[in-house]
Design an enzyme around this catalytic site. Structure first.
Site, mmCIF file in Angstrom:
data_model
loop_
_atom_site.group_PDB
_atom_site.id
_atom_site.type_symbol
_atom_site.label_atom_id
_atom_site.label_comp_id
_atom_site.label_asym_id
_atom_site.label_seq_id
_atom_site.Cartn_x
_atom_site.Cartn_y
_atom_site.Cartn_z
ATOM 1 N N CYS A 2 33.993 25.194 60.861
ATOM 2 C CA CYS A 2 33.684 24.307 61.995
ATOM 3 C C CYS A 2 33.710 22.808 61.455
ATOM 4 C CB CYS A 2 32.259 24.802 62.593
ATOM 5 S SG CYS A 2 32.320 26.381 62.811
ATOM 6 N N ARG A 28 39.598 21.826 62.271
ATOM 7 C CA ARG A 28 38.792 22.657 61.551
ATOM 8 C C ARG A 28 38.476 24.154 62.358
ATOM 9 N NH1 ARG A 28 36.786 20.656 56.627
ATOM 10 N NH2 ARG A 28 35.121 22.068 56.842
ATOM 11 N N TRP A 75 34.634 27.215 65.062
ATOM 12 C CA TRP A 75 35.517 28.182 65.052
ATOM 13 C C TRP A 75 34.673 29.432 64.660
ATOM 14 C CZ3 TRP A 75 36.729 32.468 61.848
ATOM 15 C CH2 TRP A 75 38.148 32.859 61.887
ATOM 16 N N ASN A 101 27.958 24.704 59.830
ATOM 17 C CA ASN A 101 29.199 25.197 59.453
ATOM 18 C C ASN A 101 29.006 26.172 58.478
ATOM 19 O OD1 ASN A 101 31.992 25.781 58.852
ATOM 20 N ND2 ASN A 101 31.940 23.992 57.389
ATOM 21 N N GLY A 102 29.503 27.489 58.412
ATOM 22 C CA GLY A 102 28.898 28.358 57.354
ATOM 23 C C GLY A 102 28.575 29.686 57.817
ATOM 24 N N GLU A 482 57.158 32.374 53.065
ATOM 25 C CA GLU A 482 56.159 31.459 53.715
ATOM 26 C C GLU A 482 57.215 30.797 54.937
ATOM 27 O OE1 GLU A 482 54.131 27.778 54.201
ATOM 28 O OE2 GLU A 482 53.968 29.557 53.226
ATOM 29 N N LYS A 486 55.013 30.744 58.510
ATOM 30 C CA LYS A 486 55.040 29.534 59.470
ATOM 31 C C LYS A 486 55.370 29.780 60.593
ATOM 32 C CE LYS A 486 53.272 27.379 57.594
ATOM 33 N NZ LYS A 486 52.777 27.314 56.207
ATOM 34 N N GLU A 489 52.262 32.032 62.364
ATOM 35 C CA GLU A 489 51.064 30.993 62.577
ATOM 36 C C GLU A 489 51.353 30.371 64.006
ATOM 37 O OE1 GLU A 489 48.959 29.106 59.248
ATOM 38 O OE2 GLU A 489 50.973 28.944 58.678
ATOM 39 N N HIS A 505 64.796 49.794 50.858
ATOM 40 C CA HIS A 505 63.656 50.659 50.667
ATOM 41 C C HIS A 505 62.938 50.896 52.032
ATOM 42 C CE1 HIS A 505 65.278 50.839 46.814
ATOM 43 N NE2 HIS A 505 65.122 49.568 46.703
ATOM 44 N N LYS A 604 41.875 25.002 59.815
ATOM 45 C CA LYS A 604 42.798 24.417 58.696
ATOM 46 C C LYS A 604 42.294 24.859 57.511
ATOM 47 C CE LYS A 604 45.760 21.862 56.708
ATOM 48 N NZ LYS A 604 46.904 22.393 56.667
HETATM 49 C C1 AGP Z 1 48.694 27.795 55.823
HETATM 50 O O1 AGP Z 1 49.762 27.562 56.855
HETATM 51 C C2 AGP Z 1 47.756 28.027 56.425
HETATM 52 N N1 AGP Z 1 46.991 27.126 56.990
HETATM 53 C C3 AGP Z 1 46.697 29.052 55.312
HETATM 54 O O2 AGP Z 1 47.449 30.256 55.112
HETATM 55 C C4 AGP Z 1 46.339 28.161 54.215
HETATM 56 O O3 AGP Z 1 47.356 28.074 53.211
HETATM 57 C C5 AGP Z 1 45.228 29.032 53.321
HETATM 58 O O4 AGP Z 1 44.057 29.147 54.335
HETATM 59 C C6 AGP Z 1 44.763 28.465 51.899
HETATM 60 O O5 AGP Z 1 44.310 27.039 52.342
HETATM 61 P P1 AGP Z 1 44.161 25.984 51.001
HETATM 62 O O6 AGP Z 1 45.494 25.858 50.581
HETATM 63 O O7 AGP Z 1 43.479 24.872 51.910
HETATM 64 O O8 AGP Z 1 43.158 26.754 50.254
#
Ligand code: AGP
Length: 609
Positions: A2, A28, A75, A101-102, A482, A486, A489, A505, A604
């Site tokens: 959060c 966040r 969040w 937050n936590g 990757e 993307k 996500e 396979h 994030k």
């Molecule tokens: C990537 O687009 C995501 N936001 C997520 O997988 C991110 O890479 C992962 O949470 C790791 O975050 P960090 O690099 O801040 O540790």
């Protein structure tokens, strides 16, 4: 994951300051938001499900003003995202308000105890227990009550508490979740990260785990769990508000994709030594003894950073000749620790706050491993946990889908490979040649970005697909992973990345004329092998999109679509081949009407386990 904000000062109305802070922290967590302010009539709270804008609209319609206050964008971890579970949380009397937050791990036990002593809970959240604990706690000052309450709490927190009785006072506490103080002129702010306060001050105090800070208009002080005053350094934020503005782009993700020539350049700045054919990485703080002791490298990370780690393995093994293993931090932290002083453990994290990566670091440190970080956010928890490392200097990354951090992480790993290589098997001549090639990368990235119009047209063709397969080999297999991540996500299309040879396979069973298959196939020692894998897909009617490089033969007749990035040494190619994949995911998501910067269910930085 959060975002929390606090303001005390008395010179200004707290509400607009808090709202602006929430807008900056919305990446966040963005499923509900709320504020609580102090004014002559006690505490006034407003909270509701949805984005910060919904809260702003409700405050526009029915204004709330105060001289100090707290705010939160959520969040959800415990309790569905709705009006009731939104923060701030109040105690039974409404005298104390908390934003958190936590995760409070013993919330259920505390709740049962508090309910037995007559407290009435109104939400399903774990965080609400904090408000009731403060209400229940002994002490005549808010800070005494908060300290007494936290003695019962297990778990992680970044929190701020205000009370109706002690006007002009905020009490802030941190364990495991990031919190910093903004030091203004007669006013003080609290935030989960610097983006929320940069509009007001550049002077910040990063709180450590166990710190409790008391803020009033007259000043602030930091206490430990025994209420002893602690001294904390005041740091200076070195980037500008513009860095966290859209700057005319429709989305932060597109802005950050297009920033990559500059961000790769700033990761390299001052670190390439062409005369010696090596890299200068003073921040690593590796002594000659440390370097000589390294027998193997373990990379720990999550998500996109883990993909960068996989690219890093190829680079470090090739340039430094040191065996590398790459671990999901979330798995690594619960495995028996077999590492020791002969292992360099590299933690890669954009935010520097990812809980699993932080705990993986602590596990490796406990086992005696030499730990270093590759981090973007200056002053973040992981950066402060590691005795040395490499800052990316890529500037704030706001888009939840990581883009510029990935290419800068790879650039940093190339610098590390060069540095360790030149202290090992890599000759000066080879180093000098590599330095020249690396220095050319920002311009090559600019050329790769010029593919955007082609990618946008391709996205039109493919945005209706329900599944995608991404395939690559060697150092470009992680780029396939990757590219798939993307797309998943931000467009919510199911996509998988695979080593191209592994396709036979199993995954080849998925291939038919509806399945777009993206091949990451720049020139290199496995290029011919990738062409045979393309043949296999072609033979089953798959639609082939080839990310290849200039100078490679024409794939007409094999690939349905070709995107050519500039050619470069294979080991550097992931920095270029990922660009069209970032753009493809972006444009497909935009065409599908997705909220690119705030994809559903994501946040994030993942500060909880
Ligand atoms: C990537 O687009 C995501 N936001 C997520 O997988 C991110 O890479 C992962 O949470 C790791 O975050 P960090 O690099 O801040 O540790």
């Amino acid at each position: 994951m959060c975002g929390i904000v606090g303001y005390v000062g008395g010179q200004r109305d707290a509400t607009p300051v808090l709202l602006e802070g929430l807008r900056r922290l919305e990446y966040r967590g963005y499923d509900s938001a709320g504020i609580a302010v102090q004014n002559g009539r006690g505490l006034t709270t407003r909270k509701l499900a949805g984005r910060v804008q919904a809260l702003a609209d409700s405050l526009e319609a029915l204004p709330v003003h105060g001289e100090s206050g707290i705010a939160h964008t959520r969040w959800a971890t415990h309790g569905a995202p709705n009006d009731r579970n939104a923060h701030p949380h109040l105690d039974c009397t409404g005298r104390f308000a908390v934003v958190h937050n936590g995760i409070i791990e013993n919330a259920d036990a505390l709740r049962t105890l508090l309910e037995r002593s007559g407290h009435r809970f109104t939400t399903e959240t774990d965080s609400e227990v904090l408000a009731h604990l403060v209400e229940e706690a002994p002490g005549t000052t808010l800070e005494a009550k908060v300290l007494a309450s936290l003695a019962h709490v297990q778990g992680t927190y970044g929190l701020v508490v205000i009370s109706a009785q002690e006007r002009h006072k905020l009490v802030v506490a941190r364990r495991g979740s990031p919190v910093l103080l903004g030091i203004g002129d007669g006013e003080y702010l609290v935030a989960s990260d610097a983006s929320a306060i940069l509009g007001h001050t550049r002077s910040v105090v990063y709180l450590n785990d166990g710190d409790v800070a008391v803020l009033t208009p007259d000043g602030y002080h930091v206490l430990d769990a025994e209420a002893r005053v602690q001294v904390r350094a005041v740091d200076r934020i070195d980037w500008d508000v513009e860095a966290i503005e859209l700057g005319g782009y429709p989305h932060f993700m597109l802005k950050e994709i297009c920033e990559q020539p500059e961000t790769v350049c700033s990761t390299l700045r001052g670190r390439l030594l062409s005369a010696d054919g090596t890299a200068r990485l003073n921040g690593l703080h590796l002594t000659a003894e440390d370097r000589a002791a390294i027998r193997r490298i373990t990379i720990v990370a999550c998500g996109t950073s883990w993909h960068a780690g996989l690219v890093g393995r190829e680079i470090l093994e090739e340039l430094a000749g040191i065996p590398v293993q790459v671990e999901y931090a979330s798995e690594y932290r619960y495995r028996p620790q077999l590492e020791g002083p002969a292992t360099l453990t590299l933690a890669i994290s954009q935010s520097g706050e990812t809980a699993d990566t932080l705990e993986a670091i602590r596990a490796a440190q406990a086992a005696g491993s030499c730990v270093r970080g590759i981090v973007n956010v200056v002053g973040s928890t992981i950066a402060r946990q590691c005795p040395g490392g490499i800052y990316l200097h890529a500037g704030p990354e706001i888009g939840v889908a990581s883009t510029k951090a990935f290419t800068s992480q790879i650039a940093a790993l190339v610098l590390l490979g060069l540095y360790l290589g030149r202290h090992g098997k890599l000759s000066r001549a080879a180093g000098q040649d590599l330095v020249t090639r690396i220095a050319a990368l920002p311009d090559l990235v600019r050329c790769a970005l010029a593919l955007e119009p082609q990618v946008r047209a391709l996205a039109q063709e493919l945005s209706g697909a329900q599944n995608f397969l991404y395939l690559g080999r060697g150092v470009n297999f992680p780029v396939a992973l990757e590219g798939a991540l993307k797309l998943k996500e931000i467009s919510y299309i199911h996509a998988e990345g695979y080593p191209a040879a592994e396709m036979k396979h199993g995954p080849i069973a998925l291939v038919d004329e509806r399945m777009p298959v993206v091949f990451v196939a720049p020139g290199g020692h496995v290029y011919e092998k990738v062409l045979s894998n393309m043949q296999e897909v072609k033979a089953r009617g798959g639609r082939i999109i080839a990310i290849t490089s200039e100078g490679n033969g024409d794939l007409h007749g094999l690939a349905d679509y070709q995107l050519r990035v500039p050619s470069c040494p294979e080991i550097l190619s992931p920095i270029l081949t990922v660009i069209p994949l970032q753009l493809l995911a972006y444009h497909i998501a935009v065409l599908r009407g997705c909220d690119v910067d705030r994809p559903r269910n994501l946040a994030k930085s993942v500060t909880v386990e």
